[in-house]
Write an enzyme that holds these catalytic residues in place. Sequence first.
Site, short mmCIF file in Angstrom:
data_model
loop_
_atom_site.label_atom_id
_atom_site.label_comp_id
_atom_site.label_asym_id
_atom_site.label_seq_id
_atom_site.Cartn_x
_atom_site.Cartn_y
_atom_site.Cartn_z
N GLY A 1 19.18 -27.27 -1.59
CA GLY A 1 19.31 -28.72 -1.67
C GLY A 1 19.25 -29.43 -0.34
O GLY A 1 19.65 -30.59 -0.23
N SER B 1 16.28 -22.55 8.86
CA SER B 1 16.78 -22.09 10.17
C SER B 1 17.74 -20.91 10.00
O SER B 1 18.94 -21.05 10.21
CB SER B 1 17.41 -23.24 10.96
OG SER B 1 18.14 -24.14 10.20
#
Length: 195
Positions: A34, A103
């Site tokens: 999300g 990341s």
Amino acid sequence: MSEAPAGPVSRVERAARAGHRAAVVWITGLSGAGKSTLAYACERALFARGCGVSVLDGDRVRHGLCADLGFSLEARSENIRRIGEVARLLYESGQIVLVAAISPLQADRARARALIDPADFIEVYCRCPLEVCEERDPKGLYRRARAGALPQFTGIGSPYEEPAAPELVLDSATVSVAAEVEAVVAELVRRGILA
């Protein structure tokens, strides 16, 4: 008529004109957690408040600035390095920058953090169980990874290192997007980035 000050416009000057300080909100988490949904919802809320705000969506950056990169850990690190540098440029221009990127490695997130004044960097961990991310699977990536078509997919064949000490942890499997946005805005206010 007085002369304008010499040199580049400072972040202090930009903040005075914009009515808010610059910041980087770095949203990390697994694919399907999300992150992009949160980033764009925050962008809408901040824009409505009159803020200068930009989103750096990992998927969109991958198709443009980082289209030359693969998915090895080295290439992923370079992807995050580039996103961090662009975030820094936008930050220096006075923007509130919302980064939505998996990341996966702590070292890469730390390198991005080091580019920004510590008071202006907010790491948000969009925490979501792997099984929920797989159920959502909006792009069919987990299905392809489980079938062996994406051998280096984060969370399946490639590691995701959970943040050690993020400023915010948002459980996207149980908390509404509206509540997540409220939490991000509250943190920006708490830090004095927003009035």
